[in-house]
Enzyme design. Sequence first.
Site, PDB file in Angstrom:
ATOM      1  N   GLU B  60      74.517 105.170   0.751  1.00  0.00           N
ATOM      2  CA  GLU B  60      75.042 103.705   1.420  1.00  0.00           C
ATOM      3  C   GLU B  60      73.900 102.833   1.159  1.00  0.00           C
ATOM      4  O   GLU B  60      74.213 101.847   0.784  1.00  0.00           O
ATOM      5  CB  GLU B  60      75.502 103.868   2.742  1.00  0.00           C
ATOM      6  CG  GLU B  60      76.823 104.590   3.016  1.00  0.00           C
ATOM      7  CD  GLU B  60      76.799 106.218   3.133  1.00  0.00           C
ATOM      8  OE1 GLU B  60      75.771 106.528   2.956  1.00  0.00           O
ATOM      9  OE2 GLU B  60      77.717 106.593   3.158  1.00  0.00           O
ATOM     10  N   HIS B 129      81.845 108.433  14.631  1.00  0.00           N
ATOM     11  CA  HIS B 129      83.058 107.747  13.592  1.00  0.00           C
ATOM     12  C   HIS B 129      84.026 106.817  14.383  1.00  0.00           C
ATOM     13  O   HIS B 129      85.048 106.633  13.784  1.00  0.00           O
ATOM     14  CB  HIS B 129      83.799 108.943  13.191  1.00  0.00           C
ATOM     15  CG  HIS B 129      83.314 109.835  12.044  1.00  0.00           C
ATOM     16  ND1 HIS B 129      82.173 110.573  12.210  1.00  0.00           N
ATOM     17  CD2 HIS B 129      83.571 109.683  10.714  1.00  0.00           C
ATOM     18  CE1 HIS B 129      81.876 111.166  11.061  1.00  0.00           C
ATOM     19  NE2 HIS B 129      82.690 110.653  10.152  1.00  0.00           N
TER      20      HIS B 129
END
Lengths: 378, 326
Positions: B60, B129
């Site tokens: 990322e 998450h």
Amino acid sequence: MASTELMLTMYRKMLLSRRFEEKAGQAYGLKKIQGFCHLYIGQEAVVVGVNEALRPTDWVMTGYRDHVHPLVRGADAGMLMAELYGRDSGYSKGKGGSMHFFDIEHGFYGGYGIVGGQIPLAAGLGFASKYRGEDRVTVCSFGDAASNQGAMHETFNMAAKWKLPVLYIVENNRYGMGTDIARVSAVPQISKRAGAWDMRGEAIDGMDALTVYEKAKELVDWIRAGNGPVLLEANTYRFRGHSMSDAATYRTKDEVELEKQKDPILKLRKVLLDKRAATEAQLDAIDDEEKAHVEKAVAFADAAPLPPDEDVWTHTTVEEGEPDVHPRERVLGATDVKWPSFPSDFKVAWDLEPRTPQTPAAKTERGQGGATNKKGAA
Amino acid sequence: MAEIAYREALNQALFEEMSRDPRVFLMGEEVARYDGAYKVSKGLLDKFGSARVVDAPISELGFGGLGVGAAMVGLRPVIEMMTWNFAILAMDQIVNSAAKLRHMSGGQLRCPIVFRGPNGAGGRLSSQHSQALEANYAHFPGLKVIAPGTPADAKGLLKSAIRDDNPVIFMEGELLYGVKGEVPDGEHVVPIGKADIKREGSDVTIVTWSRMLTAVVLPAAELLAQEGINVEVLDLRTIKPMDEEAIAASVKKTNRAVIVEEGWGYAGFGAHVADFISRQCFDDLDAPVGRVTGLDVNMAYAENLERLILPSAARVVEAVHQVLYR
């Protein structure tokens, strides 16, 4: 081989860099420059050798030791000094300071203050070049300590896989701030790590401008030909501390003195004299000219106004229809500014990941191979 | 007007913007051959090819920064983060590079990039998450932050985000991708920074955004209507810049406000909205500003605990009662 003319250019640019940084250091002592200020003194052969191997249309970026990268590409010394002074006449109107020089006119895409932050950005510049089909090379410098950032691993993996046209130069001055790179690195010879990404990696003497130039030229040509990125380790040394606030007590006096004997400027001077390419007087005259050049820059910065208070509200976001600032035009009224422009209508021809369909022929071949091996074994 | 799912609306926006501008490319994990982890990029690889729809490695920080670099030199990248939880790894490039390039260069550079992906709870995904992280990005000058709650707004705002010359944080709702809604046919662009009244009312203003709109606030409004309480639902759609005018106008009308957000209350974005209302609309207020937020704890996996942590219509009803002193 570098011509006499080119050697003299490099000699001049190294002196310009040295004198500029000396003046910056003095101005820091007088509190005309404040904040963090990282000088490049001692490492000049790297930036100058590489720069002379580039085209004006190539791009350059580096970390926060960034004063001389734009300087040797042709940035205005007075405006750079004014930026160090935090004045309106600086390249970033006094908003960036020492660590954030930008001179887009000369293809210098910035000084970055987060260690290794420029490494992924340079891959983006390379990506854009390849995307539009330009034959441009991006050079990205970083220090030895940045090589231990995850950003380097993540970027080199992509750059190598996608063959991005970027020359990564690790300016290895052996210390990440006060820490000897060997103390915190399992593989202190950074160029060796290139093998992890199946990337070309080489190490050179970064105190010799001619060596740097020759190698950079070879690598830039290789990259421009579409072969992908390279990691070049230039072994160098900074004669001063990490920044102006660093007395550098982690190095012995002997070590520093020994390295100072490898001064890249004296080295090139000796080559020029040995080759009888210039006389002592001629070389001294170049130094005098560059000293005067920097004096002028200091005078310019001293006289430059502070940014107006209302400028606090500009350049955080781009408003609709707002044009980009062209610094030399804004500050000096220059009419010869060639600003890079990028097309908005073009065809993307690059196939980044060509599909290799499993052709029936290929499948058959493997199948037959297996059968043959079996037969052989039987 | 066709009824389509939130993910299809986003797909249409990408398709249309990539068709009209070759500078736009999409990069992220699983965006190409897999059609996107949430199928937002379905079919784009076949249409635009592998340089414009790029499967990135799980890096990322690396591909986030690569996108920023490409934006500096004339491209308009859309960087898909598989979720905003993972984008935390890229925060250095988003915050220290993208948000500051215009400024550090003194106006020489611009950085037209969109970072997009799902935000908030996905349902039984535990603490790593399930985070709603818009407040984090709203904090940084130089970034715009968008969190649409309907398919029409998702499409119209993504198109605006791609055309904007600033870095834009575009937060989709992980549980919104399958939600359907009417989307106008043809060119549909929604301006950044404009809130939208999703239900008119006169008694209390509820300020909200993203998934809370359809999941919690509109159902609560129905329940309250049965009691004779008419709430006005103001969907911010854009977190930053916040539509202060629309908030002030609504509060002026209702004299009461409740802010509903999925994220944590502590230093959450709702605190900023409450600060604005309390100080700018003080004379209009008949009660202190109410807030409904996710509980200030890490998200649990257990069904009952997750339900307790997330805002509910019942909690919104309760908060509305409170500002009405009922």
